[in-house]
Design a protein around this motif. Structure first.
Motif: not given
Length: 534
Positions: A146-163
């Motif tokens: 949960p921590l890695s997933a949440t940190i990455m989703s909250e840091y990422a930009n909207q366009r390439t968040r999934g990648a």
């Protein structure tokens, strides 16, 4: 009341791909690299543990772990992972993502070293301490989800968040390959240094005493990447979403992200500080109305996936031996068996799992999460049926201790497609979506619940497949095991699990191209300034 999009969120969503994104991927991804190494390297040494500690000369067969011990060794880390996902997921929403991130890593280092140093000279003492430390290892691994997933989703930009999130998860593939590579190198070195005959020629000499160091070294190496990552994890600032939406400090979030993005961000210090409109609880009616269906979808799709996924991965060696791709234990010495199992596992990951991960990275922001998940479950079901229905054709007939006359390479190719579509499919998307659709104050908790449901499925798969895959004929079951339903029927059951995962996917919304606040309901897309900024 409509809430305007904060400048710091807008800056994160619109940020061009830059160095800090790749840095966050590596820092978060190395946790998954270590997780995968630690969870799956045990598969390469379980047969060795049986030979070392449970060999009975009267049996005429190489030693094997008793059913209860094999179940514990394969599953205890998964049980710990489930606990860690729930506990650290909840703690990440209470105390912050960054503060808990380093704790899980230190747990991982200590428990990995403890696993490799499992003390005692009797089978009972070694297995007990091994399982004890692997349980705590599982808890630390569980916190990473949960921590890695949440940190990455909250840091990422909207366009390439999934990648970006898929790239973090793709490090799992490199971790499994690293585990196989270390096992190959260590076993090759020991086999060269301590030559031993195969079991059929000389049972008592086929297991070198020095083989006890082989499994310990393989397990201990898992601590290295965790130690290397710790310093950088402690230097990461808290995510802006947590700082604003949970800690209610927009000024601090703007300051942190100004350094990360290397741009000036000015934020109203009072923004969101007095807004409690989205602080509903997990067990509230409002959460049930807004996200109850979503949580049901993420938990059950992950549950059904992991029944099949972990059954396949933890017991690859047994499946490949059963269809004749790997020789029987009697035709190898103990250290050579580690080498061959690790090589087979690495080939499967290299040729199918790893490409699957990176297909997801390349395509997830183009075709969406749900289409990929549906496609993955569908083809996993198809290929699982293709290897299970004509199973006897692929395996061939019994020739002594092995099988001949079958087409085991065709089986391996079809099996590889199930692995490919699990990773270019639900194994990646079930990790990504729960970190996007829930509000910031429950994001880590809900991801932990979803992931824990997956590990519950993994435990069902690990225990269930271990017993279910035993032959229905008494003379063909492993020592100490009751009769099962056979590998063919067990694979058919796994195909059914994949089909159920396909159905559950329809409970999950598509998240592609939307901001986290829009998905979670923490911002009204009709708010002043929102459309202009997006």
């Amino acid at each position: 009341m409509a809430k305007p999009q904060l400048e710091v969120f807008s800056a994160l969503d619109k940020a061009k791909t830059q160095w800090y994104h790749f840095k966050a991927i590596v820092i978060s991804g190395m946790g998954f690299f270590t997780d995968a190494y630690d969870l799956f390297c045990i598969c390469t040494v379980t047969k060795l543990l049986g030979r070392l500690y449970y060999y009975d000369p009267a049996s005429g067969n190489p030693g094997s772990l008793p059913p209860n011990v094999a179940a514990a060794v394969n599953s205890v880390a998964l049980c710990g992972t489930l606990v860690g996902q729930l506990f650290f997921g909840w703690l990440g929403d209470k105390m912050g993502r960054k503060r808990i991130y380093g704790i899980t890593l230190m747990f991982m280092v200590v428990s990995t070293i403890g696993s490799s140093l499992s003390y005692g000279h009797t089978a009972k003492s070694v297995m007990t301490t091994l399982c004890f430390f692997r349980f705590w290892l599982g808890i630390s691994i569980g916190g990473d989800y949960p921590l890695s997933a949440t940190i990455m989703s909250e840091y990422a930009n909207q366009r390439t968040r999934g990648a970006f999130m898929a790239a973090v998860f793709a490090m799992q593939g490199f971790g499994i390959i690293a585990g196989g590579a270390v096992a190959i190198m260590v076993s090759a070195c020991f086999n060269h240094a301590y030559k031993r005959p195969v079991f059929a020629e000389n049972p008592s000499l086929s297991t070198a005493p020095q083989a006890d160091f082989v499994w310990r070294i393989i397990l201990m190496v898992g601590a290295v990447p965790a130690v290397l990552t710790y310093y950088w994890r402690m230097r990461m600032p808290e995510t802006a979403r947590f700082t604003v939406l949970v800690a209610r400090n927009a000024k601090q979030a703007a300051s942190d992200m100004s350094k990360v993005l290397q741009m000036e961000i000015d934020e109203d210090p009072q923004a969101f500080e007095d807004d409690d409109s989205v602080n509903y609880g997990l067990f509230s009616t409002e959460f049930l109305v807004r996200h109850g269906r979503h949580l049901l979808g993420t938990t059950f799709s992950w549950f059904f996936l992991d029944i099949a996924f972990y059954s396949q991965n933890l017991f690859q060696k047994d499946i490949f031996t059963a269809i004749g791709w790997l020789p029987s234990g009697k035709n190898m010495n103990a250290i050579e068996e580690v080498y061959r199992i690790a090589r087979a596992q690495s080939l499967i990951v290299l040729c199918s799992a790893l490409p699957g991960f990176w297909f997801t990275v390349l395509l997830i922001d183009r075709i969406g999460r749900i289409p990929i998940q549906l496609m993955g479950f569908f083809f996993m079901t198809v290929f699982m049926l293709a290897i299970s229905i004509p199973y006897e054709h692929w395996r061939g007939h019994k020739c002594g201790d092995d099988f001949c006359g079958g087409n085991n390479m065709a089986f391996v190719v079809l099996y590889s497609f199930t692995v490919f579509f699990s990773n270019f499919g639900p194994n990646s998307t079930t990790f990504i979506v729960p970190a996007e659709i829930f509000p910031a104050h429950l994001r880590s908790t809900c991801h932990g619940i979803s992931a824990a449901a997956g590990k519950a499925g993994a435990i069902v798969g690990a225990f269930g497949f271990l017993y279910a895959a035993q032959s229905p004929l008494d003379q063909e079951t492993n020592a100490g095991y009751p009769r099962g339903i056979g590998i063919r029927t067990a694979l058919l059951v796994l195909a059914g699990m994949n089909a159920l995962g396909f159905v559950c996917t329809f409970l999950v919304p598509e998240t592609n191209g939307k901001s986290l606040e829009e998905l979670s309901g923490e911002i009204d897309e009709d708010a002043v300034g929102y459309k202009e900024k997006h």
